[in-house]
Scaffold this motif. Structure first.
Motif, PDB file in Angstrom:
ATOM      1  N   UNK A  66      41.898  40.453  37.743  1.00  0.00           N
ATOM      2  CA  UNK A  66      43.157  39.756  37.469  1.00  0.00           C
ATOM      3  C   UNK A  66      43.269  38.497  38.342  1.00  0.00           C
ATOM      4  N   UNK A  67      42.925  38.629  39.612  1.00  0.00           N
ATOM      5  CA  UNK A  67      42.996  37.490  40.540  1.00  0.00           C
ATOM      6  C   UNK A  67      42.047  36.369  40.116  1.00  0.00           C
ATOM      7  N   UNK A  68      40.840  36.723  39.641  1.00  0.00           N
ATOM      8  CA  UNK A  68      39.891  35.703  39.159  1.00  0.00           C
ATOM      9  C   UNK A  68      40.468  34.932  37.969  1.00  0.00           C
ATOM     10  N   UNK A  69      41.156  35.622  37.079  1.00  0.00           N
ATOM     11  CA  UNK A  69      41.688  34.986  35.880  1.00  0.00           C
ATOM     12  C   UNK A  69      42.921  34.143  36.184  1.00  0.00           C
ATOM     13  N   UNK A  70      43.843  34.706  36.973  1.00  0.00           N
ATOM     14  CA  UNK A  70      45.160  34.072  37.137  1.00  0.00           C
ATOM     15  C   UNK A  70      45.412  33.491  38.516  1.00  0.00           C
ATOM     16  N   UNK A  71      44.683  33.964  39.514  1.00  0.00           N
ATOM     17  CA  UNK A  71      44.974  33.560  40.887  1.00  0.00           C
ATOM     18  C   UNK A  71      46.104  34.365  41.497  1.00  0.00           C
ATOM     19  N   UNK A  72      46.684  35.293  40.725  1.00  0.00           N
ATOM     20  CA  UNK A  72      47.832  36.068  41.191  1.00  0.00           C
ATOM     21  C   UNK A  72      47.495  37.512  41.491  1.00  0.00           C
TER      22      UNK A  72
END
Length: 184
Positions: A66-72
């Protein structure tokens, strides 16, 4: 009306905007599309202001993916999903954009997540929205390919009359999970 963005929940006046839209004569539906990161704090107020349906982006359950895709942080989205369920919106849908090599291993965990919560999950093909975007042959994962993968370990039963909200998805019940899955 549908409140969308960018991300509409970063507006400090979003609840007031929703209330003013809902109070307009003749308004029959008011929806919101969000990444869900601020939804935990606002779901009840948005429901009270007239928002009837919520589409929440959830491209992965794995925190690193998720962090890789959105940064969140996916934890804030999961809290928003739980708050939306507790607020009692008429429709809560989850949206996942498929990206080969990035989140393609997330589809079964997302289906399990949907089956436990009974929030329709829509898989959306990556769309070319600009020439500089991430779409290429190496990142495109078609709905047809995903449906083929799903058919190898379960059964997709068409739901031609199932229409949660006003979207273009074609829905199926995925057995044996009992999940309602849409494809766009």
């Amino acid at each position: 009306f549908r409140l969308t963005g960018g991300e509409p929940l970063i507006r400090k006046d979003i609840v007031d905007i929703a209330r003013r839209l809902w109070d307009l004569p003749g308004v029959q539906t008011l929806g919101l599309s969000t990444n869900g990161t601020h939804l935990a704090d606002m779901a009840r107020d948005l429901k009270a202001a007239g928002v009837r349906s919520v589409n929440i982006s959830l491209d992965a359950l794995d925190p690193a993916c998720y962090r890789r895709i959105t940064g969140g942080r996916v934890a804030s989205v999961l809290a928003g999903i739980e708050a939306a369920a507790a607020a009692g919106f008429e429709v809560c849908k989850l949206n996942c954009v498929l990206i080969r090599g990035t989140n393609e291993s997330e589809y079964l965990p997302l289906i399990d997540f949907e089956a436990a919560r009974r929030m329709p999950l829509r898989f959306i093909e990556l769309m070319p929205v600009s020439f500089a975007g991430p779409l290429s042959e190496s990142t495109f994962l078609s709905v047809q390919e995903l449906m083929g993968r799903l058919a190898s370990c379960g059964r997709l039963m068409p739901l031609p009359d199932y229409r949660p909200g006003h979207g273009p998805a074609k829905y199926y019940e995925y057995e044996p999970w009992g999940a309602k899955i849409g494809f766009i």
